[in-house]
Design an enzyme around this catalytic site. Structure first.
Site, PDB file in Angstrom:
ATOM      1  N   ASP A 106      29.667   7.020   6.089  1.00 33.63           N
ATOM      2  CA  ASP A 106      29.668   5.485   5.382  1.00 33.63           C
ATOM      3  C   ASP A 106      29.442   6.416   3.986  1.00 33.63           C
ATOM      4  OD1 ASP A 106      29.087   2.896   4.623  1.00 33.63           O
ATOM      5  OD2 ASP A 106      27.017   2.869   4.495  1.00 33.63           O
ATOM      6  N   HIS A 107      29.972   4.747   2.766  1.00 38.75           N
ATOM      7  CA  HIS A 107      30.491   4.976   1.418  1.00 38.75           C
ATOM      8  C   HIS A 107      30.310   7.261   0.945  1.00 38.75           C
ATOM      9  CE1 HIS A 107      29.997   1.127   1.338  1.00 38.75           C
ATOM     10  NE2 HIS A 107      30.403   1.069   0.789  1.00 38.75           N
ATOM     11  N   GLU A 179      23.116  -2.245  -6.652  1.00 41.03           N
ATOM     12  CA  GLU A 179      23.058  -0.935  -7.482  1.00 41.03           C
ATOM     13  C   GLU A 179      24.504  -0.662  -8.616  1.00 41.03           C
ATOM     14  OE1 GLU A 179      25.355  -0.029  -3.755  1.00 41.03           O
ATOM     15  OE2 GLU A 179      24.241  -2.668  -4.849  1.00 41.03           O
ATOM     16  N   HIS A 225      27.349  -5.550  -1.838  1.00 41.75           N
ATOM     17  CA  HIS A 225      26.028  -4.606  -0.916  1.00 41.75           C
ATOM     18  C   HIS A 225      24.477  -5.011  -1.082  1.00 41.75           C
ATOM     19  CE1 HIS A 225      29.634  -1.550  -1.500  1.00 41.75           C
ATOM     20  NE2 HIS A 225      28.933  -2.758   0.388  1.00 41.75           N
ATOM     21  N   HIS A 263      31.716  -5.286   3.928  1.00 38.87           N
ATOM     22  CA  HIS A 263      30.969  -4.298   3.401  1.00 38.87           C
ATOM     23  C   HIS A 263      29.809  -5.359   3.114  1.00 38.87           C
ATOM     24  CE1 HIS A 263      32.163   0.112   2.694  1.00 38.87           C
ATOM     25  NE2 HIS A 263      32.984  -0.317   4.070  1.00 38.87           N
ATOM     26  N   ASN A 285      28.968  -4.317   8.613  1.00 37.21           N
ATOM     27  CA  ASN A 285      27.834  -3.180   8.132  1.00 37.21           C
ATOM     28  C   ASN A 285      26.947  -3.985   8.123  1.00 37.21           C
ATOM     29  OD1 ASN A 285      30.156  -1.095   7.557  1.00 37.21           O
ATOM     30  ND2 ASN A 285      29.696  -0.937   5.132  1.00 37.21           N
TER      31      ASN A 285
HETATM   32 ZN   LIG Z   1      31.655  -0.657   0.807  1.00 35.59          ZN
END
Ligand SMILES: [Zn+2]
Length: 359
Positions: A106-107, A179, A225, A263, A285
């Site tokens: 992932d990321h 975030e 997210h 996402h 995701n």
């Molecule tokens: Zn992303």
């Protein structure tokens, strides 16, 4: 039944692209679930087998470090070797679950490019021995950097990945999240490139990367997210449609030439998910929801059997509590929490009953 078929197990290279094509042709997407250890990894494979769905398993850099052991002294090695261990585990076991498994990381932002490169060192070693890579794909998320840097680095890394039959997932535009602290600071006009990926950028990515190798794109279309206050950003799947159309018209490709990734889909409306899948999204995701699905049954079990978590034997009546504090007891409940939650996810995304694995 799909006209596509593959042997069960971890799929890479041409088999991976077959699976992506099968999802797009079949009009469904596969859940991509973050795992942090063998409990969650096995539970995801069990869930996929039960749903008769193929599945994408991914590790974040911190998830990979946790897989190696949070106490490992060299934190960077833990991120690398934990990912390797998880991939080896899946290569060994996935075929026995009878479904196709995509192994992905992932990321990875700019600071984590060395992590991806170190995993590629391991992937190249594995490929030299087994003729296939450890992972099906890695992600590079340089969406916080200027697009020329983002795409330049993606091209450089994809050159290396293509040689060992791997695919690259990239990100364009900023996907909001707690975030990032964005979302409420921007008006939500569709031309706001901070929140919504511009089809022109997707075309630029296609023109640079398509000649090099297989890649997929996480585009921002109002998705967020993690846990996020709803209502601040509007989902606009038409951004995906417009991106596909621009590439298709400019280069005379087949319908939906791009492989798209969703996402931050937790909590999205089903109609918008369906619409996005129709525009070529093959991967969605799911992280936050499966974390809760794992932890909730443990909480309930501890509530109901609280004495077993204080005493090995009941101090009043001498009842032995071994069968309650045996970690298998509550970890199994946690695994079943994931299995149950993913049945819903596979149904929502349309992958349930659509595995192309044929033994
Ligand atoms: Zn992303």
């Amino acid at each position: 039944m799909s006209e596509f078929s593959l042997k069960p197990g971890v799929v890479t290279g041409a088999d991976y692209t077959t699976l992506v094509d099968a999802a797009k042709a079949g009009g469904f997407a596969m859940p991509a679930v973050n795992v942090v250890g063998t409990n969650s990894l096995n539970a995801v494979m069990e869930a996929a087998a039960q749903a008769n769905s193929d599945i994408i398993i991914q590790l974040s850099n911190s998830g990979a470090a946790f897989y190696a052991g949070a106490g490992m002294a060299d934190g960077f090695q833990a991120k690398v070797q934990g990912a390797v261990a998880a991939a080896q585990h899946a290569h060994l076991l996935a075929e026995h679950y009878g479904i196709c498994v995509v192994m992905h990381t992932d990321h990875a932002n700019r600071a984590l490019i060395p992590w991806v490169e170190a995993m590629l060192d391991e992937g190249e070693k594995f490929h030299a021995i087994h003729g296939k890579p450890l992972f099906s794909s890695h992600m590079l998320d340089l969406s916080a950097d200027p697009i020329d840097f983002n795409l330049g680095e993606c091209a450089r890394i994809l050159e290396r990945m293509a040689k060992i039959d791997m695919s690259l997932e990239i990100e364009l535009g900023v996907t909001g999240g707690e975030e990032d602290g964005i979302g409420s600071d921007f008006d939500e006009a569709a031309d706001n490139s901070k929140l919504y990926t511009q089809p022109q950028d997707v075309l630029q990515a296609y023109e640079l990367l398509n000649p090099i190798g297989h890649f997929s794109v996480a585009a921002s279309f109002g998705n967020v997210h993690g846990v996020y206050k709803p209502g601040n950003v509007k989902l606009r799947p038409e951004i995906l449609k417009n991106s596909q159309a621009l590439v298709e018209q400019t280069h005379g490709t087949a319908h939906n030439p791009l492989h798209l990734v969703f996402h931050g889909g937790s909590g999205s409306e089903k109609a918008k998910i369906e619409e996005a899948v129709g525009y070529g999204v093959f991967k969605m995701n799911i992280d936050t929801d499966t974390q809760f699905a794992f932890s909730q049954p443990i909480g309930k079990f501890v509530d109901e059997n609280h004495k077993a978590f204080k005493y090995q034997v009941d101090p009043d009546d001498g009842t032995p509590y071994k069968k309650f504090y045996d970690p298998r007891k509550y970890l199994r409940l946690a695994e079943l929490g994931i299995v149950e939650r993913l049945q819903e996810a596979c149904a929502d995304l349309g992958s349930k009953g659509n595995s192309i694995a044929r033994s």
